[in-house]
Design a protein around this motif. Structure first.
Motif, short mmCIF file in Angstrom:
data_model
loop_
_atom_site.label_atom_id
_atom_site.label_comp_id
_atom_site.label_asym_id
_atom_site.label_seq_id
_atom_site.Cartn_x
_atom_site.Cartn_y
_atom_site.Cartn_z
N LEU A 10 -25.62 -30.18 20.64
CA LEU A 10 -24.84 -29.50 22.21
C LEU A 10 -24.50 -30.34 22.17
O LEU A 10 -22.74 -30.58 22.66
N ALA A 11 -23.53 -32.07 21.29
CA ALA A 11 -22.91 -33.15 22.28
C ALA A 11 -21.14 -32.29 20.68
O ALA A 11 -20.01 -32.64 21.66
N SER A 12 -21.75 -31.51 20.11
CA SER A 12 -20.64 -31.47 19.05
C SER A 12 -20.34 -30.18 19.27
O SER A 12 -19.17 -29.61 18.64
N LYS A 13 -20.17 -29.40 20.38
CA LYS A 13 -20.30 -28.39 20.35
C LYS A 13 -20.30 -26.64 19.45
O LYS A 13 -19.92 -25.97 19.55
N SER A 14 -21.77 -27.75 18.76
CA SER A 14 -22.13 -26.90 17.78
C SER A 14 -22.95 -25.36 18.03
O SER A 14 -24.05 -25.60 17.78
N PHE A 15 -21.95 -24.44 19.15
CA PHE A 15 -23.80 -24.19 20.18
C PHE A 15 -24.18 -22.67 18.42
O PHE A 15 -24.64 -22.59 18.74
N GLY A 16 -23.30 -21.96 17.51
CA GLY A 16 -23.25 -20.96 17.14
C GLY A 16 -24.58 -21.63 16.48
O GLY A 16 -24.97 -20.91 15.75
N LYS A 17 -25.42 -22.36 15.90
CA LYS A 17 -26.56 -23.79 14.70
C LYS A 17 -27.70 -23.99 16.10
O LYS A 17 -28.62 -24.01 15.66
N ILE A 18 -27.21 -24.08 17.25
CA ILE A 18 -28.43 -24.35 18.46
C ILE A 18 -29.65 -23.61 18.26
O ILE A 18 -31.18 -24.30 17.68
N GLY A 19 -29.98 -22.00 18.25
CA GLY A 19 -30.72 -21.50 17.69
C GLY A 19 -31.60 -21.41 16.77
O GLY A 19 -32.59 -21.93 17.24
N GLU A 20 -31.00 -21.78 15.38
CA GLU A 20 -31.67 -22.14 14.47
C GLU A 20 -31.96 -23.31 14.57
O GLU A 20 -33.08 -23.37 13.79
N ILE A 21 -32.40 -24.42 15.08
CA ILE A 21 -31.97 -26.01 14.97
C ILE A 21 -33.41 -25.83 16.17
O ILE A 21 -34.46 -26.51 15.78
N CYS A 22 -33.47 -25.25 16.83
CA CYS A 22 -34.32 -25.23 17.61
C CYS A 22 -35.29 -24.78 17.74
O CYS A 22 -36.29 -24.97 16.79
#
Length: 197
Positions: A10-22
């Protein structure tokens, strides 16, 4: 529960990875047997799938969220509202859902980035699908006022017909590849061969 990887994304604005990380974090936490349902960042998780245009994962996540969480967290419902509008291709509804909720500090950057990305995707859709379009429809697709949509379109090379209140879409110039026919290729090979020998 260690959510540092999610917070870093979230801090680095790597929003495309968030779903997979979660998804991965949820599996790790679930494998430990620890109850996490009340503490899980469901709205961020849903928005991560929405941002990545992974509506199937968002839909399955929504179905797995306990009803108590859905009833007690308005942001989770607001995130799912965006997903529903995307699923139903309700372009104006997507923009209204984004603007219609006071997002938490954790979610606001993700939602803003998604809104901008979604408007750009829709703009490209309009470019590929239309040669002319009304200002009202353009504003609907882009989630802007008619004046802002007109200004945005004109900045991208479209033209405005004020009497018809229509925008003429400027298609991007395509670069065509030059094809060599076999006779030209043979001549080139013979010429190079002659130069080398």
């Amino acid at each position: 529960m260690d959510l540092s990887e999610l917070q870093d994304a979230l801090a680095s604005k790597s929003f495309g990875k968030i779903g997979e990380i979660c998804d991965n974090l949820m599996l790790q936490v679930a494998s430990t047997g620890i109850s996490f349902q009340q503490d899980w960042p469901y709205s961020i998780h849903l928005l991560g799938h929405v941002y990545a245009n992974d509506l199937n994962s968002a839909r399955f996540l929504w179905k797995s969220i306990p009803s108590g969480v859905k009833e007690s967290r308005a942001e989770v419902v607001a995130a799912w509202k965006i997903g529903q509008c995307l699923w139903n291709r309700d372009y104006a509804g997507v923009h209204a859902s984004i603007r219609g909720f006071d997002w938490s500090p954790e979610a606001v950057g993700l939602v803003t980035a998604f809104g901008e990305s979604y408007a750009k995707r829709n703009f490209q859709l309009l470019v590929s699908a239309y040669s002319t379009i009304s200002v009202a429809d353009t504003a609907l697709f882009l989630g802007m006022s008619e004046d802002d949509a007109t200004s945005y379109a004109l900045q991208h090379g479209w033209t405005w017909d004020s009497t018809a209140r229509m925008l003429a879409i400027q298609k991007p110039k395509t670069v065509s590849e030059q094809k060599l026919d076999s006779s030209k290729l043979q001549s080139l090979v013979e010429y190079v061969f002659h130069l080398e020998h």
